[in-house]
Design an enzyme around this catalytic site. Sequence first.
Site, short mmCIF file in Angstrom:
data_model
loop_
_atom_site.label_atom_id
_atom_site.label_comp_id
_atom_site.label_asym_id
_atom_site.label_seq_id
_atom_site.Cartn_x
_atom_site.Cartn_y
_atom_site.Cartn_z
N TYR A 79 -2.24 3.36 -10.83
CA TYR A 79 -1.88 4.64 -10.19
C TYR A 79 -0.76 5.32 -10.97
O TYR A 79 -0.83 6.52 -11.27
CB TYR A 79 -1.46 4.36 -8.75
CG TYR A 79 -1.17 5.59 -7.92
CD1 TYR A 79 -2.19 6.23 -7.22
CD2 TYR A 79 0.11 6.12 -7.83
CE1 TYR A 79 -1.94 7.36 -6.46
CE2 TYR A 79 0.38 7.25 -7.08
CZ TYR A 79 -0.65 7.87 -6.39
OH TYR A 79 -0.38 8.99 -5.63
N LYS A 130 -1.13 8.86 -12.98
CA LYS A 130 -0.34 10.05 -12.61
C LYS A 130 0.55 10.49 -13.78
O LYS A 130 0.77 11.69 -13.98
CB LYS A 130 0.50 9.77 -11.36
CG LYS A 130 -0.34 9.56 -10.10
CD LYS A 130 -1.15 10.79 -9.71
CE LYS A 130 -1.81 10.64 -8.33
NZ LYS A 130 -2.62 11.80 -7.95
P1 NAP Z 1 -6.11 10.61 1.19
O1 NAP Z 1 -5.90 11.06 2.59
O2 NAP Z 1 -6.68 9.27 0.93
O3 NAP Z 1 -6.97 11.72 0.46
C1 NAP Z 1 -7.53 11.53 -0.81
C2 NAP Z 1 -8.79 12.34 -0.89
O4 NAP Z 1 -9.39 12.13 -2.20
C3 NAP Z 1 -9.83 11.93 0.14
O5 NAP Z 1 -10.30 13.08 0.80
C4 NAP Z 1 -10.93 11.31 -0.68
O6 NAP Z 1 -12.23 11.58 -0.21
C5 NAP Z 1 -10.76 12.03 -2.00
N1 NAP Z 1 -11.45 11.29 -3.06
C6 NAP Z 1 -11.30 10.01 -3.44
N2 NAP Z 1 -12.20 9.69 -4.39
C7 NAP Z 1 -12.92 10.82 -4.61
C8 NAP Z 1 -14.00 11.14 -5.47
N3 NAP Z 1 -14.53 10.25 -6.31
N4 NAP Z 1 -14.50 12.40 -5.44
C9 NAP Z 1 -14.00 13.31 -4.58
N5 NAP Z 1 -12.98 13.07 -3.74
C10 NAP Z 1 -12.46 11.83 -3.75
O7 NAP Z 1 -4.71 10.65 0.38
P2 NAP Z 1 -3.56 11.77 0.34
O8 NAP Z 1 -2.31 11.10 0.71
O9 NAP Z 1 -3.98 12.98 1.06
O10 NAP Z 1 -3.50 12.05 -1.23
C11 NAP Z 1 -3.93 13.26 -1.82
C12 NAP Z 1 -3.35 13.34 -3.23
O11 NAP Z 1 -1.93 13.37 -3.16
C13 NAP Z 1 -3.71 12.15 -4.12
O12 NAP Z 1 -3.96 12.59 -5.44
C14 NAP Z 1 -2.46 11.30 -4.08
O13 NAP Z 1 -2.32 10.49 -5.21
C15 NAP Z 1 -1.40 12.38 -4.02
N6 NAP Z 1 -0.11 11.94 -3.48
C16 NAP Z 1 -0.01 11.53 -2.17
C17 NAP Z 1 1.25 11.14 -1.70
C18 NAP Z 1 1.46 10.70 -0.27
O14 NAP Z 1 2.54 10.19 0.04
N7 NAP Z 1 0.52 10.90 0.63
C19 NAP Z 1 2.37 11.15 -2.55
C20 NAP Z 1 2.19 11.55 -3.87
C21 NAP Z 1 0.96 11.96 -4.31
P3 NAP Z 1 -13.04 10.48 0.65
O15 NAP Z 1 -12.43 10.57 1.99
O16 NAP Z 1 -14.43 10.99 0.57
O17 NAP Z 1 -12.83 9.14 0.02
#
Ligand code: NAP
Length: 253
Positions: A157, A161
């Site tokens: 990860y 990133k």
């Molecule tokens: P999340 O709720 O797990 O959302 C991730 C999304 O990515 C899900 O809708 C998932 O779809 C989709 N995804 C995964 N594999 C995919 C694929 N092959 N094709 C299309 N879509 C796909 O996580 P989140 O926390 O909202 O994270 C969103 C982004 O923010 C990520 O890039 C994460 O690294 C970044 N981020 C999050 C945080 C945090 O604290 N939450 C902090 C820093 C960065 P499915 O449901 O269909 O699997």
Amino acid sequence: MFEDLRGKRALVTGAFGGLGSHFAKVLAGAGVQVALAGRRVEAGQQIVAQIKQDRGAACVVPMDVTDAASVADAFDAAESLLGGPVQIVVNNAGIAVTRPAVECDAHDWQSVIDVNLNGAWRVAQTAGQRMIAQREGSILNIASILGLRVAQQVPAYAAAKAGLIHLTQALALEWARHGVRVNALAPGYIETDLNRDFFASEAGQALIRRVPQRRIGQPDDLNGALLLLASDAAAFMTGAVLAIDGGHLVSSL
Ligand code: NAP
């Protein structure tokens, strides 16, 4: 503020998850017509219904970022449903595998790299090709503070990133002359359904004590940077990486 966003067309990837659905709703609330792209189309339809209830304009397009043809098809579908080329892309789809480096197998490594780095590349390249033809576009890559500093047990990860941040800068350099801006958000820990229980636990509370603001972020904490980078208010910003982390990156060593 950000009045220029009204009527623009955006595509958000991973739009059915915690932050992706939030980004889609915030853009729609600013008057943007949003295509929500992702794999779980039925979940997406529910989010679109909520956006429409709030008088926003939105649609669902199927997209798997690990499949180049699916990415291209999703952009075609978004253009046709929104009535014109996409002008804003939020490159948000991402997954995490938490495991000590010595225990990571090939699947752990490849799956994270293929979604978070290769997938973001597929989306950005497809968007860039179309935006360059229009001489207009803003791509917002959702990176992480783990692309700038490291933590334990997330080697793939963190590497993905970090790669995404460098890719952001490389694309910004190549595409600036074509009117396409490419920037990155580097969120710190943001509370969503997936991590809420962890942050309520003893280990989560210990982590929060290491954040200078002594709190984790809420999705709304990302709104200002999202709208700024999407809009013409950031017309002279490209290749920027904005950390939104309550000061976590500047925590004491
Ligand atoms: P999340 O709720 O797990 O959302 C991730 C999304 O990515 C899900 O809708 C998932 O779809 C989709 N995804 C995964 N594999 C995919 C694929 N092959 N094709 C299309 N879509 C796909 O996580 P989140 O926390 O909202 O994270 C969103 C982004 O923010 C990520 O890039 C994460 O690294 C970044 N981020 C999050 C945080 C945090 O604290 N939450 C902090 C820093 C960065 P499915 O449901 O269909 O699997």
